[in-house]
Design a protein around this motif. Structure first.
Motif, PDB file in Angstrom:
ATOM      1  N   ASN A  26       0.845  -1.178   0.000  1.00  0.00           N
ATOM      2  CA  ASN A  26       0.000   0.000   0.000  1.00  0.00           C
ATOM      3  C   ASN A  26       0.888   1.239   0.000  1.00  0.00           C
ATOM      4  OD1 ASN A  26      -2.549  -1.141  -0.042  1.00  0.00           O
ATOM      5  ND2 ASN A  26      -2.632  -1.369   2.181  1.00  0.00           N
ATOM      6  N   ALA A  27       0.638   2.149  -0.927  1.00  0.00           N
ATOM      7  CA  ALA A  27       1.475   3.340  -1.057  1.00  0.00           C
ATOM      8  C   ALA A  27       0.613   4.595  -1.112  1.00  0.00           C
ATOM      9  CB  ALA A  27       2.339   3.248  -2.318  1.00  0.00           C
ATOM     10  N   ILE A  28       1.223   5.713  -0.738  1.00  0.00           N
ATOM     11  CA  ILE A  28       0.587   7.003  -0.956  1.00  0.00           C
ATOM     12  C   ILE A  28       1.576   7.914  -1.681  1.00  0.00           C
ATOM     13  CG2 ILE A  28      -0.988   6.866   1.005  1.00  0.00           C
ATOM     14  CD1 ILE A  28       0.883   8.733   2.545  1.00  0.00           C
ATOM     15  N   ILE A  29       1.038   8.834  -2.450  1.00  0.00           N
ATOM     16  CA  ILE A  29       1.820   9.843  -3.159  1.00  0.00           C
ATOM     17  C   ILE A  29       1.528  11.185  -2.511  1.00  0.00           C
ATOM     18  CG2 ILE A  29       2.154  11.046  -5.360  1.00  0.00           C
ATOM     19  CD1 ILE A  29       1.258   8.421  -6.744  1.00  0.00           C
ATOM     20  N   VAL A  30       2.570  11.895  -2.124  1.00  0.00           N
ATOM     21  CA  VAL A  30       2.404  13.196  -1.468  1.00  0.00           C
ATOM     22  C   VAL A  30       3.180  14.240  -2.260  1.00  0.00           C
ATOM     23  CG1 VAL A  30       2.568  14.476   0.699  1.00  0.00           C
ATOM     24  CG2 VAL A  30       2.334  11.970   0.743  1.00  0.00           C
ATOM     25  N   ASP A  31       2.461  15.138  -2.928  1.00  0.00           N
ATOM     26  CA  ASP A  31       3.106  16.152  -3.763  1.00  0.00           C
ATOM     27  C   ASP A  31       2.110  17.283  -3.994  1.00  0.00           C
ATOM     28  OD1 ASP A  31       4.403  17.581  -5.993  1.00  0.00           O
ATOM     29  OD2 ASP A  31       5.670  15.800  -6.124  1.00  0.00           O
ATOM     30  N   ASP A  32       2.575  18.512  -3.925  1.00  0.00           N
ATOM     31  CA  ASP A  32       1.661  19.644  -4.106  1.00  0.00           C
ATOM     32  C   ASP A  32       1.432  19.968  -5.580  1.00  0.00           C
ATOM     33  OD1 ASP A  32       3.606  22.589  -4.260  1.00  0.00           O
ATOM     34  OD2 ASP A  32       4.442  20.576  -4.104  1.00  0.00           O
ATOM     35  N   GLU A  33       2.193  19.363  -6.492  1.00  0.00           N
ATOM     36  CA  GLU A  33       2.028  19.635  -7.915  1.00  0.00           C
ATOM     37  C   GLU A  33       1.174  18.558  -8.577  1.00  0.00           C
ATOM     38  OE1 GLU A  33       5.742  20.233  -9.841  1.00  0.00           O
ATOM     39  OE2 GLU A  33       6.291  21.971  -8.637  1.00  0.00           O
ATOM     40  N   GLU A  34       0.113  18.977  -9.221  1.00  0.00           N
ATOM     41  CA  GLU A  34      -0.836  18.037  -9.809  1.00  0.00           C
ATOM     42  C   GLU A  34      -0.182  17.147 -10.862  1.00  0.00           C
ATOM     43  OE1 GLU A  34      -5.186  17.963 -12.095  1.00  0.00           O
ATOM     44  OE2 GLU A  34      -4.292  19.857 -11.448  1.00  0.00           O
ATOM     45  N   PHE A  35       0.645  17.727 -11.720  1.00  0.00           N
ATOM     46  CA  PHE A  35       1.277  16.939 -12.776  1.00  0.00           C
ATOM     47  C   PHE A  35       2.181  15.865 -12.194  1.00  0.00           C
ATOM     48  CE2 PHE A  35       4.861  16.102 -15.638  1.00  0.00           C
ATOM     49  CZ  PHE A  35       4.165  15.590 -16.734  1.00  0.00           C
ATOM     50  N   ALA A  36       2.936  16.235 -11.153  1.00  0.00           N
ATOM     51  CA  ALA A  36       3.836  15.270 -10.514  1.00  0.00           C
ATOM     52  C   ALA A  36       3.041  14.119  -9.901  1.00  0.00           C
ATOM     53  CB  ALA A  36       4.676  15.959  -9.443  1.00  0.00           C
ATOM     54  N   ARG A  37       1.927  14.444  -9.255  1.00  0.00           N
ATOM     55  CA  ARG A  37       1.098  13.397  -8.646  1.00  0.00           C
ATOM     56  C   ARG A  37       0.525  12.458  -9.702  1.00  0.00           C
ATOM     57  NH1 ARG A  37      -1.042  17.961  -5.967  1.00  0.00           N
ATOM     58  NH2 ARG A  37      -2.974  17.830  -7.184  1.00  0.00           N
ATOM     59  N   SER A  38      -0.074  13.034 -10.731  1.00  0.00           N
ATOM     60  CA  SER A  38      -0.758  12.219 -11.733  1.00  0.00           C
ATOM     61  C   SER A  38       0.220  11.398 -12.562  1.00  0.00           C
ATOM     62  CB  SER A  38      -1.605  13.110 -12.649  1.00  0.00           C
ATOM     63  OG  SER A  38      -0.812  14.070 -13.315  1.00  0.00           O
ATOM     64  N   SER A  39       1.378  11.957 -12.907  1.00  0.00           N
ATOM     65  CA  SER A  39       2.335  11.222 -13.732  1.00  0.00           C
ATOM     66  C   SER A  39       2.941  10.057 -12.962  1.00  0.00           C
ATOM     67  CB  SER A  39       3.435  12.155 -14.255  1.00  0.00           C
ATOM     68  OG  SER A  39       4.151  12.745 -13.191  1.00  0.00           O
ATOM     69  N   LEU A  40       3.253  10.276 -11.687  1.00  0.00           N
ATOM     70  CA  LEU A  40       3.798   9.185 -10.884  1.00  0.00           C
ATOM     71  C   LEU A  40       2.738   8.099 -10.670  1.00  0.00           C
ATOM     72  CD1 LEU A  40       6.013   7.871  -9.262  1.00  0.00           C
ATOM     73  CD2 LEU A  40       5.432   9.356  -7.322  1.00  0.00           C
ATOM     74  N   TYR A  41       1.509   8.512 -10.433  1.00  0.00           N
ATOM     75  CA  TYR A  41       0.419   7.540 -10.275  1.00  0.00           C
ATOM     76  C   TYR A  41       0.286   6.671 -11.531  1.00  0.00           C
ATOM     77  CZ  TYR A  41      -4.299   5.662  -9.796  1.00  0.00           C
ATOM     78  OH  TYR A  41      -5.379   4.811  -9.736  1.00  0.00           O
ATOM     79  N   PHE A  42       0.327   7.299 -12.680  1.00  0.00           N
ATOM     80  CA  PHE A  42       0.198   6.566 -13.940  1.00  0.00           C
ATOM     81  C   PHE A  42       1.337   5.573 -14.114  1.00  0.00           C
ATOM     82  CE2 PHE A  42       1.362   6.144 -18.436  1.00  0.00           C
ATOM     83  CZ  PHE A  42       0.189   5.597 -18.953  1.00  0.00           C
ATOM     84  N   LEU A  43       2.567   6.008 -13.847  1.00  0.00           N
ATOM     85  CA  LEU A  43       3.724   5.127 -14.002  1.00  0.00           C
ATOM     86  C   LEU A  43       3.637   3.923 -13.067  1.00  0.00           C
ATOM     87  CD1 LEU A  43       6.682   7.667 -14.343  1.00  0.00           C
ATOM     88  CD2 LEU A  43       5.745   6.187 -16.127  1.00  0.00           C
ATOM     89  N   LEU A  44       3.191   4.156 -11.850  1.00  0.00           N
ATOM     90  CA  LEU A  44       3.048   3.059 -10.897  1.00  0.00           C
ATOM     91  C   LEU A  44       1.957   2.089 -11.333  1.00  0.00           C
ATOM     92  CD1 LEU A  44       3.406   5.052  -7.554  1.00  0.00           C
ATOM     93  CD2 LEU A  44       5.027   3.370  -8.440  1.00  0.00           C
ATOM     94  N   GLN A  45       0.837   2.630 -11.800  1.00  0.00           N
ATOM     95  CA  GLN A  45      -0.274   1.793 -12.232  1.00  0.00           C
ATOM     96  C   GLN A  45       0.112   0.900 -13.407  1.00  0.00           C
ATOM     97  OE1 GLN A  45      -2.454   2.010  -9.543  1.00  0.00           O
ATOM     98  NE2 GLN A  45      -4.090   1.978 -11.044  1.00  0.00           N
ATOM     99  N   GLU A  46       0.876   1.461 -14.328  1.00  0.00           N
ATOM    100  CA  GLU A  46       1.206   0.745 -15.555  1.00  0.00           C
ATOM    101  C   GLU A  46       2.399  -0.195 -15.419  1.00  0.00           C
ATOM    102  OE1 GLU A  46      -0.445   0.863 -18.584  1.00  0.00           O
ATOM    103  OE2 GLU A  46      -1.970   1.851 -17.346  1.00  0.00           O
ATOM    104  N   ASN A  47       3.272   0.075 -14.445  1.00  0.00           N
ATOM    105  CA  ASN A  47       4.537  -0.646 -14.427  1.00  0.00           C
ATOM    106  C   ASN A  47       4.875  -1.357 -13.120  1.00  0.00           C
ATOM    107  OD1 ASN A  47       5.799   0.370 -17.119  1.00  0.00           O
ATOM    108  ND2 ASN A  47       5.077   2.234 -16.108  1.00  0.00           N
ATOM    109  N   CYS A  48       4.158  -1.080 -12.050  1.00  0.00           N
ATOM    110  CA  CYS A  48       4.489  -1.664 -10.749  1.00  0.00           C
ATOM    111  C   CYS A  48       3.238  -2.303 -10.160  1.00  0.00           C
ATOM    112  CB  CYS A  48       5.056  -0.606  -9.805  1.00  0.00           C
ATOM    113  SG  CYS A  48       6.524   0.233 -10.441  1.00  0.00           S
ATOM    114  N   GLU A  49       2.931  -3.518 -10.625  1.00  0.00           N
ATOM    115  CA  GLU A  49       1.680  -4.161 -10.235  1.00  0.00           C
ATOM    116  C   GLU A  49       1.619  -4.524  -8.765  1.00  0.00           C
ATOM    117  OE1 GLU A  49       2.925  -8.754 -11.463  1.00  0.00           O
ATOM    118  OE2 GLU A  49       1.529  -7.620 -12.715  1.00  0.00           O
ATOM    119  N   ASN A  50       2.767  -4.576  -8.099  1.00  0.00           N
ATOM    120  CA  ASN A  50       2.783  -4.884  -6.670  1.00  0.00           C
ATOM    121  C   ASN A  50       2.614  -3.658  -5.786  1.00  0.00           C
ATOM    122  OD1 ASN A  50       3.792  -7.375  -7.835  1.00  0.00           O
ATOM    123  ND2 ASN A  50       4.324  -7.937  -5.739  1.00  0.00           N
TER     124      ASN A  50
END
Length: 282
Positions: A26-50
């Motif tokens: 279980n992970a959380i992303i903490v960032d005040d920049e929307e682009f940084a949050r969304s891009s990291l979320y996408f990369l994790l979803q697509e490439n880190c199934e665990n």
């Protein structure tokens, strides 16, 4: 749009193991920049199934709420945020026994502090393979759950160094199956051995680290540590004398003699002169 450079850096990890062998984190992303949050979320979803992103926060305050509501294993944490910086979340992260991967815009000093107190980092735009590797290492570390005290101490060192911004005080070195936090005042000199750097300490201990000498040349305070040869960095604090009996040589307090290369002689003289003047004023 103004471009920024960022770093992700993993605090502690061990050798890689296949990520599929471990339970979902279980992970959380903490960032005040929307682009940084969304891009990291996408990369994790697509490439880190665990990795399951259990929540996304725009501030430290929101992150605290997430930590109180969920069992979190891994935090992707920005440092420079309005109101509170990422370090304000560290006590809660430690209480939750969560591993932290920082994301931060950096200046040159911050980069030195990051390298001194962390063992891996990734430059944005994030390379997918490097992100997957960092997650692999985080998973392995979490599974082993080793060196908890060292991890917490390293976080404190990093926070102190970034707040002080005068000089790196301690450096984290991988040693065997664990990690050593070494006071830079205890480093006599560092020698290159192929792709390793060997630290010679005041207690006569030697620590071999699988990083090249140049990395430590960039990290350590340049007013204290000087590279005198392609294979040697010395701490000026431990220079007993220097002479030209057989070419320019430095004699250290521990009795070792190290040759100063001709191309580095001028820099050595400048550094030793400056260091001697500063010590004379103190």
């Amino acid at each position: 749009m103004r471009s920024k450079k960022y770093f992700l850096f993993l605090l502690f990890f061990d050798k890689l193991s296949p990520i599929k062998n471990y339970a979902v984190l279980n992970a959380i992303i903490v960032d005040d920049e929307e682009f940084a949050r969304s891009s990291l979320y996408f990369l994790l979803q697509e490439n880190c199934e665990n990795v399951h992103v259990a929540g996304i926060a725009k501030s430290v305050s929101e992150a605290r709420n997430l930590l109180s509501q969920h069992a979190i294993d891994l935090i992707f944490l920005d440092i420079a945020m309005p109101s509170e910086n990422g370090f304000e979340l560290i006590p809660q992260a430690q209480n939750a026994n969560a591993t932290v991967i920082f994301t931060t815009a950096y200046d040159q000093y911050a980069l030195k502090a990051i390298k001194a107190n962390a063992l891996d980092y990734l430059l944005k735009p994030i390379d997918i393979d490097e992100l997957k590797e960092a997650v692999h290492k985080a998973v392995k570390y979490i599974k082993l759950n080793k060196a908890e005290n060292n991890r917490n101490e390293s976080l404190k060192n990093l926070a102190n160094d970034l707040n002080d911004k005068t000089s790196i005080k301690k450096i984290t070195l991988p040693s065997g199956q664990g990690y050593r936090l070494v006071d830079i005042d205890d480093i006599i000199h560092i020698e290159a051995d192929s792709n390793y750097s060997v630290f010679h300490l005041t207690n006569l201990e030697k620590i071999a680290v699988s990083k090249i000498l140049k990395e430590y040349e960039e990290i350590l305070p340049e007013n204290r540590f000087v590279r005198i040869h392609k294979s040697s960095i010395v701490n000026l604090k431990f220079v007993k004398e220097y002479n030209s009996k057989n070419g320019l040589q430095v004699v250290l307090n521990n009795g070792e003699t190290i040759t100063v290369s001709r191309r580095r002689a001028s820099d050595f003289f400048d550094k030793i002169k400056s260091y001697t003047n500063i010590q004379g004023e103190n």
